[in-house]
Design an enzyme around this catalytic site. Structure first.
Site, PDB file in Angstrom:
ATOM      1  N   TYR A  50      43.367 -78.406 -44.692  1.00  0.00           N
ATOM      2  CA  TYR A  50      42.957 -78.042 -45.938  1.00  0.00           C
ATOM      3  C   TYR A  50      43.243 -79.136 -46.795  1.00  0.00           C
ATOM      4  CZ  TYR A  50      42.070 -74.715 -49.626  1.00  0.00           C
ATOM      5  OH  TYR A  50      41.601 -74.123 -50.819  1.00  0.00           O
ATOM      6  N   LYS A  83      37.489 -73.330 -45.374  1.00  0.00           N
ATOM      7  CA  LYS A  83      37.680 -72.066 -45.867  1.00  0.00           C
ATOM      8  C   LYS A  83      37.656 -70.868 -44.722  1.00  0.00           C
ATOM      9  CE  LYS A  83      38.125 -73.477 -50.006  1.00  0.00           C
ATOM     10  NZ  LYS A  83      38.778 -73.170 -51.111  1.00  0.00           N
TER      11      LYS A  83
HETATM   12  C1  LIG Z   1      41.055 -75.230 -53.829  1.00  0.00           C
HETATM   13  C2  LIG Z   1      39.709 -75.516 -53.847  1.00  0.00           C
HETATM   14  O1  LIG Z   1      38.794 -74.549 -53.762  1.00  0.00           O
HETATM   15  C3  LIG Z   1      39.143 -76.586 -54.626  1.00  0.00           C
HETATM   16  O2  LIG Z   1      39.793 -77.538 -54.943  1.00  0.00           O
HETATM   17  O3  LIG Z   1      37.831 -76.795 -54.905  1.00  0.00           O
HETATM   18 MG   LIG Z   2      36.683 -75.231 -53.907  1.00  0.00          MG
END
Ligand SMILES: CC(=O)C(=O)O
Ligand SMILES: [Mg+2]
Ligand SMILES: NC(=O)C1=CN([C@@H]2O[C@H](COP(=O)(O)OP(=O)(O)OC[C@H]3O[C@@H](n4cnc5c(N)ncnc54)[C@H](O)[C@@H]3O)[C@@H](O)[C@H]2O)C=CC1
Length: 599
Positions: free
Chosen positions: A113, A185
């Site tokens: 992530y 996600k």
């Molecule tokens: C965490 C997230 O969704 C972003 O940084 O766009």
């Molecule tokens: Mg985002």
């Protein structure tokens, strides 16, 4: 992950304690990431599924496999290499992938992530080996139907994550590489909330790119044209949503990383019609508000008195501002109009003023201040605005690194004992401030949360936990609640319930030097609490379509846990191909594009 899989709940639609029917044998079975157990196939399974001679003789446990995979992971030289290792593992053995993640959650979360996934996304076309997900081409809306076919029957999909790749994290337009944020996600949904990985679809809407580097790059895999806007763009979005809902009526739709001109507009259009959610607007709003609730308790401040300064009034910034405004109005018994007066928004040109109205987005409008109030004052300097507003809370969603400078932070600390400062821009290199600096400049007094993870900071012998304020603690639980209750809509009261459930878990409520939000390590339990709150509220609001949801809290939590997917090898039951049944409904039919068998 540890299941709570008593047979009591075997009858539930998404229970995962029944044997999985498997029509594959031999090398086909070994190539199916979802069913593959590799060296963990038992002697009996090896005989039954034609695997004899295709595997080394020693039968190993999932734990042993995880140990080996971890040493392979560690041997990768840098974070991007670790990220690609994880992608390969997912393509080979999905249970092992999630088991490894679960065993080393804290270490691996930033690899799969933010921040490392951002790097993988910007290198999508050069690192590409095999496709995953659905790619929808803006020039071919007539092919949406065909592209979304083959993922199972109408009952087989619970969740779709879709991005158009325009505003990925804070790294801007990533074109077709946006598919990787949908995939990431979804992995987090599975890891953190036990959403069944085979009942989901990642989607990218390829509507072109304005990223000049990609337009010039021979290897770029997406449409080599400028981004399409207007009617043609809207037609693709609408065709996608209508087709998805026709084919998979239960699917909850999660929008991720759409660009500023589209994110809020699309959310507003579809929120009254289908169960959908924009993570950057709503997920970020909920998690930030939860952190604020905890910070206000520690700082002994009340909603009715706070002054909030938002730096970067885009998708996330205005999403957060809206959640705070709603909370102020409710908690202080004020009108929304009065609540809005407690929030100041700053964007590229400076403080948002009413005279800028033609240049403001609809989401920014409510925050524009009267020009008379600011006559003769400098509205294009954050320092001067801080001097004037005297905020208790400063939040960064600007993508402008290091913009919370020492003089700004010290100025803020003059007017409030416990400055609440959240640099939220991702990835890490874009944070508006570094936690160590914030503690130094405020002599350990600031209450902080950051968009990407940081180690605890030691200041003058005291260790402070830096909470990660990322929508990843929130969206999985909200999604789990929506999926299990088959919520008709994701209405604001459901989001308020989710925020409160998260806020109640804040470690800082017990120890003020601890995190303002719970640690990601506990995220599965947090997701259960959030899902329970969402489901209860959905029931109250008459938005559920699922029968038999328990009323009592304890029963409800058990019911939720029993339907969460775990990283465990399940018993395989051999069936002929044409008999392969679906897990959810027990109906005949092939699994579709993800594998040739059922989930
Ligand atoms: C965490 C997230 O969704 C972003 O940084 O766009
Ligand atoms: Mg985002
Ligand atoms: N921590 C979390 O959970 C989340 C963090 N984010 C992060 O927030 C940041 C913004 O994301 P979005 O809102 O989706 O992007 P966006 O593009 O919609 O918003 C960014 C806003 O910042 C403004 N901006 C740019 N430079 C500025 C400057 N020098 N001064 C003031 N404003 C400036 C832009 O004009 C724009 O309005 C990204 O880094 C993203 O990763 C986004 C969603 C969730």
């Amino acid at each position: 992950m540890g299941g709570n899989k008593t047979t009591e709940f075997s009858h539930l639609p998404l229970a995962t304690n029944r044997p999985m029917e498997c029509a594959l044998t031999g090398s086909e079975l070994l190539s199916c990431a979802y069913l593959n157990k590799g060296s963990a196939f038992t002697e009996k399974e090896r005989d039954e599924f034609g695997l004899t001679g295709l595997l080394p003789s020693n039968v190993q446990s999932l734990e042993e496999q995880s140990k080996r995979a971890y040493s392979q992971f560690q041997s990768r030289s840098d974070n991007l290499a670790k990220n690609t290792f994880m992608t390969s593992l997912k393509e080979q053995n999905e249970v092992l992938y999630y088991k490894l993640l679960q065993d080393h959650l804290k270490e691996m979360f930033p690899i799969i992530y933010t921040p490392t996934e951002g790097e993988a996304i910007s290198n999508y076309s050069s690192l590409f080996r095999r496709p995953e997900g659905v790619f929808l081409n803006v020039n071919e809306p007539q092919k949406v139907e065909q592209s979304l076919s083959g993922w199972g029957g109408p009952e087989d999909i619970d969740l779709i994550v879709v991005s158009d790749g325009e505003q990925i994290l804070g790294i801007g337009d990533q074109g077709v590489g946006g598919i990787l944020i949908s995939i990431a996600k979804l992995a987090i949904y599975t890891l953190c909330a036990g959403i069944h990985p085979h009942r989901t679809i990642p989607v990218v809407l390829d509507t072109g790119t304005n990223n000049e580097d990609f337009l010039k790059d021979d290897l770029y895999l997406g449409l080599k044209q400028k981004r399409v806007r207007g009617e043609k763009y809207d037609k693709l979005v609408d065709t996608f949503i209508k087709t998805a809902k026709e084919k998979y009526p239960n699917a909850y739709i999660h929008f991720e990383d759409f660009g500023l001109p589209n994110a809020r507009r699309i959310l507003d259009e579809y929120t009254p019609k289908i169960a959908c959610f924009n993570d950057d607007v709503q997920g970020t709003g909920c998690v930030t508000l939860a952190a604020i609730y905890a910070a206000l308790k520690v700082a002994k401040l009340e909603m009715k008195d706070i002054r909030v300064l938002m730096y970067g009034a885009g998708t996330a910034g205005t999403g957060i501002a809206d959640q705070i405004a709603d909370a102020i109005a409710v908690e202080s018994d004020k009108s929304r109009e009065d609540a809005l007066k407690q929030i100041w928004c700053v964007d590229k040109p400076g403080l948002l003023l009413q005279s800028m109205k033609d240049d403001l987005t609809p989401a920014q409008h409510p925050y524009a201040r009267k020009d008379e109030e600011w006559k003769g004052k400098k509205t294009d300097s954050l320092l001067e605005i801080v001097k004037e507003v005297k905020p208790h809370i400063l939040i960064g969603t600007s993508t402008k690194p290091k913009s919370f400078t020492e003089d700004i932070v010290k100025e803020m600390a003059k007017n409030t004992d416990r400055p609440i400062i959240f640099p939220l821009s991702n990835p890490t290199k874009l944070h508006e401030a570094d936690p160590a600096d914030l503690f130094k400049w405020t002599e350990g007094k600031c209450l902080m949360a950051t968009g990407s993870p940081f180690d605890p900071v030691e200041y003058k012998g005291t260790k402070y936990v830096v909470a990660e304020c990322n929508n990843s603690t929130t969206f999985p639980g909200i999604g789990l609640g929506a999926v299990l209750s088959r919520a008709k809509l994701m209405s604001p009261p459901l989001l308020v319930a989710a925020t409160k459930a998260l806020a109640a878990q804040a470690p800082a409520l017990k120890d003020p030097n601890d995190g303002l939000l719970p640690d990601v390590i506990n995220v599965r339990d947090i997701s259960v609490k959030i899902a329970a709150a969402v489901i209860k509220k959905a029931k109250e609001e008459k938005l559920t379509q699922q029968e038999g949801i328990p009323d009592k809290d304890e029963e409800l939590e058990k019911w939720i846990r029993a339907q969460m997917w775990d990283a465990e090898y399940r018993t395989l039951k051999k069936v002929e191909h044409h008999q392969a049944t679906r897990e959810a409904k027990g109906e005949a039919g092939p699994k579709g594009k993800k594998s040739k068998t059922q989930n």
